[in-house]
Design a protein around this motif. Structure first.
Motif, PDB file in Angstrom:
ATOM      1  N   ALA A 191       0.841  -1.194   0.000  1.00 37.07           N
ATOM      2  CA  ALA A 191       0.000   0.000   0.000  1.00 37.07           C
ATOM      3  C   ALA A 191       0.873   1.239   0.000  1.00 37.07           C
ATOM      4  O   ALA A 191       2.012   1.230   0.495  1.00 37.07           O
ATOM      5  CB  ALA A 191      -0.923   0.006   1.202  1.00 37.07           C
TER       6      ALA A 191
ATOM      7  N   PRO B 148      -9.882  -4.705   0.304  1.00 33.90           N
ATOM      8  CA  PRO B 148      -9.472  -5.233  -1.013  1.00 33.90           C
ATOM      9  C   PRO B 148      -8.503  -4.283  -1.717  1.00 33.90           C
ATOM     10  O   PRO B 148      -8.242  -3.165  -1.263  1.00 33.90           O
ATOM     11  CB  PRO B 148     -10.802  -5.315  -1.770  1.00 33.90           C
ATOM     12  CG  PRO B 148     -11.628  -4.205  -1.179  1.00 33.90           C
ATOM     13  CD  PRO B 148     -11.239  -4.143   0.278  1.00 33.90           C
ATOM     14  N   CYS B 149      -8.036  -4.749  -2.861  1.00 34.22           N
ATOM     15  CA  CYS B 149      -7.125  -3.932  -3.665  1.00 34.22           C
ATOM     16  C   CYS B 149      -7.916  -2.831  -4.354  1.00 34.22           C
ATOM     17  O   CYS B 149      -8.656  -3.090  -5.319  1.00 34.22           O
ATOM     18  CB  CYS B 149      -6.410  -4.807  -4.706  1.00 34.22           C
ATOM     19  SG  CYS B 149      -5.229  -5.973  -4.033  1.00 34.22           S
ATOM     20  N   GLU B 150      -7.805  -1.622  -3.902  1.00 34.21           N
ATOM     21  CA  GLU B 150      -8.399  -0.442  -4.501  1.00 34.21           C
ATOM     22  C   GLU B 150      -7.980   0.769  -3.692  1.00 34.21           C
ATOM     23  O   GLU B 150      -7.195   0.651  -2.741  1.00 34.21           O
ATOM     24  CB  GLU B 150      -9.933  -0.544  -4.575  1.00 34.21           C
ATOM     25  CG  GLU B 150     -10.597  -0.695  -3.223  1.00 34.21           C
ATOM     26  CD  GLU B 150     -12.100  -0.909  -3.364  1.00 34.21           C
ATOM     27  OE1 GLU B 150     -12.532  -1.544  -4.341  1.00 34.21           O
ATOM     28  OE2 GLU B 150     -12.837  -0.443  -2.473  1.00 34.21           O
ATOM     29  N   THR B 151      -8.525   1.938  -4.011  1.00 34.09           N
ATOM     30  CA  THR B 151      -8.196   3.168  -3.287  1.00 34.09           C
ATOM     31  C   THR B 151      -9.204   3.386  -2.157  1.00 34.09           C
ATOM     32  O   THR B 151     -10.421   3.284  -2.373  1.00 34.09           O
ATOM     33  CB  THR B 151      -8.198   4.363  -4.240  1.00 34.09           C
ATOM     34  OG1 THR B 151      -7.225   4.141  -5.260  1.00 34.09           O
ATOM     35  CG2 THR B 151      -7.867   5.647  -3.487  1.00 34.09           C
ATOM     36  N   HIS B 152      -8.707   3.688  -0.971  1.00 29.12           N
ATOM     37  CA  HIS B 152      -9.565   3.868   0.211  1.00 29.12           C
ATOM     38  C   HIS B 152      -9.251   5.201   0.896  1.00 29.12           C
ATOM     39  O   HIS B 152      -8.110   5.689   0.848  1.00 29.12           O
ATOM     40  CB  HIS B 152      -9.340   2.739   1.238  1.00 29.12           C
ATOM     41  CG  HIS B 152      -9.566   1.374   0.678  1.00 29.12           C
ATOM     42  ND1 HIS B 152     -10.782   0.758   0.635  1.00 29.12           N
ATOM     43  CD2 HIS B 152      -8.672   0.497   0.111  1.00 29.12           C
ATOM     44  CE1 HIS B 152     -10.669  -0.446   0.091  1.00 29.12           C
ATOM     45  NE2 HIS B 152      -9.378  -0.631  -0.245  1.00 29.12           N
TER      46      HIS B 152
ATOM     47  N   GLN C 246      -5.504   9.018   2.037  1.00 27.33           N
ATOM     48  CA  GLN C 246      -5.782   8.097   0.921  1.00 27.33           C
ATOM     49  C   GLN C 246      -4.786   6.948   0.961  1.00 27.33           C
ATOM     50  O   GLN C 246      -3.568   7.163   1.064  1.00 27.33           O
ATOM     51  CB  GLN C 246      -5.702   8.841  -0.416  1.00 27.33           C
ATOM     52  CG  GLN C 246      -5.948   7.947  -1.622  1.00 27.33           C
ATOM     53  CD  GLN C 246      -5.957   8.734  -2.905  1.00 27.33           C
ATOM     54  OE1 GLN C 246      -6.759   9.640  -3.072  1.00 27.33           O
ATOM     55  NE2 GLN C 246      -5.029   8.404  -3.819  1.00 27.33           N
TER      56      GLN C 246
ATOM     57  N   ASP D 155      -3.780   3.485  -1.194  1.00 25.59           N
ATOM     58  CA  ASP D 155      -3.919   2.647  -2.402  1.00 25.59           C
ATOM     59  C   ASP D 155      -3.328   1.275  -2.102  1.00 25.59           C
ATOM     60  O   ASP D 155      -2.128   1.143  -1.807  1.00 25.59           O
ATOM     61  CB  ASP D 155      -3.193   3.282  -3.583  1.00 25.59           C
ATOM     62  CG  ASP D 155      -3.824   4.588  -4.036  1.00 25.59           C
ATOM     63  OD1 ASP D 155      -5.059   4.591  -4.228  1.00 25.59           O
ATOM     64  OD2 ASP D 155      -3.100   5.594  -4.157  1.00 25.59           O
TER      65      ASP D 155
ATOM     66  N   PHE E 173      -2.555  -2.552  -3.448  1.00 24.14           N
ATOM     67  CA  PHE E 173      -2.364  -3.287  -4.701  1.00 24.14           C
ATOM     68  C   PHE E 173      -1.467  -4.491  -4.420  1.00 24.14           C
ATOM     69  O   PHE E 173      -0.846  -4.600  -3.340  1.00 24.14           O
ATOM     70  CB  PHE E 173      -1.745  -2.382  -5.783  1.00 24.14           C
ATOM     71  CG  PHE E 173      -0.494  -1.682  -5.367  1.00 24.14           C
ATOM     72  CD1 PHE E 173       0.762  -2.264  -5.568  1.00 24.14           C
ATOM     73  CD2 PHE E 173      -0.561  -0.433  -4.727  1.00 24.14           C
ATOM     74  CE1 PHE E 173       1.910  -1.601  -5.181  1.00 24.14           C
ATOM     75  CE2 PHE E 173       0.591   0.224  -4.342  1.00 24.14           C
ATOM     76  CZ  PHE E 173       1.831  -0.350  -4.557  1.00 24.14           C
TER      77      PHE E 173
END
Length: 412
Positions: A335, A371-375, A398, A400, A402
């Motif tokens: 991340a 999960p794999c995404e932007t939070h 933020q 990210d 991945f």
């Protein structure tokens, strides 16, 4: 015509029988639709005495009640109320003494009949009514606050009128009340309820008094030999830097001193404590200091002054720049955080804030099961005891998430 008369004469018995049968049928029909009930009325009904003979009075409280059984149709029974009954005893021609008097009951709802009255008689006593005046006696209880004296009381009225049965009125010797001046330091004034007493200081029943209260005023004045002085705390030294003294409490806040009237009158309105050392203090100081008593003056025994000097660290704020920690990131994932650092505004005691290191404050980002995404994640701040996190900038960061890249093998 004669034939008609002969027919009527020969059929009179049948006509009378028919009339009787019709009347019986009507009675039966009425009884079925509105049956007659004979029952006791569910409430006891108060008995009202008639006008008393001149100059006579009933001894004691007259609160007699009777139970009444009546016979009446249901249509009369259902709306019956206590006020529909008139229950009386006739006293007009009676003299002094104990009497057993018949109870008379009438019911203003018809058709109805009173079947039974229980009891049929009530017992009461009549006596000659008399009136006389008796003195008012005010008993003063307790003592004023130390240093105060009680002056002579004033009471109004000094006499009251007593009326009632002669044998009871003659027992009354005074109208009595008591007034407490315990620990008073101001005048006592007000209305107090009176009680009639006999020669053995016992209450006398069945009599009335007019008026029922007495106005009492008891002056309470300072004694010229005593005086109450406020306690003035004297401090010596300075408390530790970065600490403050928000308040000082003194218990009791004043003490009573004793001396000759001239010396007492010349005193200022306060008395000082001996100096209390607070040099370098970083916590509350609680002491029982001696008092700086002037010459020819004494503090009344039994008084001990306790002083509490509150010492608190000065509250301040501090801004620290912290790199967030990642928690709960699943294996095989990585991340990035934007921004890479956050500012945390802390509140707390100044001495504690001055000793804080960067490692003492943690900012945690909870990535558990994400999960794999932007939070957008709200940071959680962990601070030492005694410190609070007032704010964090920015309020969200933020993140990210991945899949971590697989390292590329290198050739030999």
């Amino acid at each position: 015509m004669k034939a008609t008369l002969r027919w009527m004469a020969s059929n009179v018995p049948l006509m009378v029988l028919a009339l009787i049968l019709a009347a019986l049928a009507w009675v039966v029909a009425v009884e079925e639709s509105d049956p007659t009930l004979e029952e006791r009325y569910p409430q006891a009904i108060p008995v009202t005495p008639s006008e008393l003979p001149e100059g006579m009075v009933i001894v004691g409280e007259f609160d007699e009640r009777v139970q009444v059984t009546i016979r009446a149709p249901r249509s009369v029974w259902n709306p019956l109320a206590v006020d529909d009954f008139a229950v009386t005893v006739e006293l007009t021609d009676l003299g002094a003494g104990i009497h057993q008097v018949a109870v008379h009951v009438t019911l203003n709802k018809q058709p109805s009949r009173v079947v039974l009255v229980e009891p049929e008689y009530v017992t009461l006593e009549l006596e000659t009514e008399v009136e006389r005046t008796v003195p008012v006696h005010v008993q003063v209880k307790g003592e004023p606050t130390l240093g105060y004296i009680r002056r002579a009381l004033a009471a109004t009225p000094r006499q009251v009128t007593v009326s009632g049965p002669s044998t009871y009125v003659t027992r009354v010797v005074e109208a009595f009340t008591s007034v407490s001046v315990q620990d008073a330091n101001a005048d006592i004034e007000g209305e107090f309820q009176l009680q009639l007493q006999d020669s053995e200081n016992q209450p006398v029943p069945y009599v009335t008094l007019t008026p029922e209260v007495v106005n009492v005023r008891i002056p309470i004045e300072p004694s010229s030999y005593y005086r109450s002085l406020a306690v003035k705390v004297v401090l010596e030294g300075n408390i530790a830097p970065d600490y403050s003294n928000p308040y000082i409490s003194v218990e009791p806040p004043s003490v009573t001193v004793f001396g000759s009237p001239g010396v007492i009158a010349a005193l200022p309105g306060f008395i000082e404590t001996e100096p209390i050392d607070v040099e370098g203090a970083q916590a509350d100081v609680i002491v029982r200091p001696a008092l700086n008593v002037p010459p020819d003056v004494a503090v009344v025994s039994g008084q001990q002054v306790e002083v509490k000097i509150s010492i608190e660290a000065i509250q301040s704020s501090l801004t620290m720049e912290i790199t967030p920690e990642l928690q709960g990131l699943r294996p095989g994932l990585t991340a990035t955080v934007s921004p890479e650092t956050v500012e945390v505004i802390l509140n707390g005691p100044l001495p504690l804030l001055e000793t804080l290191e960067a490692d003492d404050v943690r900012v945690v980002l909870d990535l558990f099961d994400l999960p794999c995404e932007t939070h957008q994640i709200e940071p959680q701040v962990v601070v030492p005891e005694g410190v609070t996190a007032q704010n964090i900038l920015p309020a969200t960061v933020q993140v990210d998430i991945f899949v971590a890249p697989t390292p590329t093998p290198t050739g030999d």
